[in-house]
Design an enzyme around this catalytic site. Structure first.
Site: not given
Ligand code: F6R
Length: 251
Positions: A76, A145, A147, A152
């Protein structure tokens, strides 16, 4: 191919995780060469894989490994940072992977986060990876979380590389690198879950208690968009290397 689910190796501490993950990464490079391919290694940024990258660099420095033919493919990139911002993931990967591993800088691919049309840039990125013959081993970290890359919670598992809005919790987790937390980018271009799942082998490294709930949800919970990393359960060749703290909720 029969899907058996992620394999899990639990080791006492992060140094042992790095040793094991470096061994698997270098083995994967060797397997790619043996199959007649130019090796392609997917590289995550962030703190967890740094000891792994350092171990690989040591292997190169001592002559135990030679990675001059390897391509590195980023997971990313932030959107909105200046071209010369050292916090760009391209810059980070040049510092932590390309230089220390002795790679040709021209063999680092990063999603083009400056492109005016992110969908076009995302599709072009996936096409470049495919043209290289696909990723042989993709290093992954996991967000608190759940991801994977910057996919996400709520992410569509069918998507390729695309532009995303970062969760506020992700921006907070990454704020340490920015003097003012408001400067943390709000968007990124990320390999989509479909892109990640096309890699031949996925190598997830997880260390620290902070990752324990996300790791448990990813490996033991349902495959559900609430925990993007749960898609790992659908890939035929996943190795999770975790320290005891990160694996604490798995037993
Ligand atoms: C990094 C990335 C993220 C990180 C994750 C864990 O390229 O896409 O998914 O792997 O946020 O980051 P660390 O390792 O810093 O806890």
């Amino acid at each position: 191919m029969k899907v058996t689910g992620p394999r899990l190796v639990v080791l006492p501490e992060p140094g042992a995780v790095a040793d094991e993950a470096a061994r698997v990464l270098l083995d994967s490079v060797g397997e790619a060469r043996a199959a007649g391919r130019t090796p392609v290694v997917g590289v995550a940024t962030g703190s967890t894989p740094q000891p792994l990258y350092a171990r690989v660099a040591e292997a190169v420095a001592t002559g135990a490994a030679d990675l001059a033919d390897v391509w590195a493919v980023a997971l990313d990139e932030y959107v909105g940072l200046a071209a010369d911002d050292p916090r760009r993931y391209r810059a980070e990967l040049l510092r932590t992977v390309v230089g220390p591993w002795g790679l040709d800088p021209g063999r680092l691919l990063v999603p083009d986060a400056d492109a005016p049309e992110p969908d076009v840039a995302g599709a072009a990125y996936d096409a470049r990876i495919a043209a290289l013959g696909g990723v042989d081993v993709q290093v992954l970290g996991i967000g608190r979380n759940g991801h994977l890359g910057f996919n996400e919670p709520g992410a569509d598992a069918g998507r390729g590389t695309h532009r995303v809005r970062l969760a506020e919790s992700t921006r907070e987790a990454n704020a340490a690198h920015f003097p003012d937390p408001r400067d943390v980018p709000r968007e990124a271009l990320t390999q989509g879950l479909a892109t990640i799942l096309r890699a031949r082998r996925l190598l997830l490294v997880a260390t620290s208690e902070a990752k324990a709930p996300a790791l448990a949800a990813a490996l033991r919970g349902p495959v559900h968009p609430d925990c993007p990393a749960s898609v790992l359960q659908q890939h035929p060749d996943v190795l999770v290397v975790a320290d005891e703290a990160a694996a604490g909720l798995l037993r």
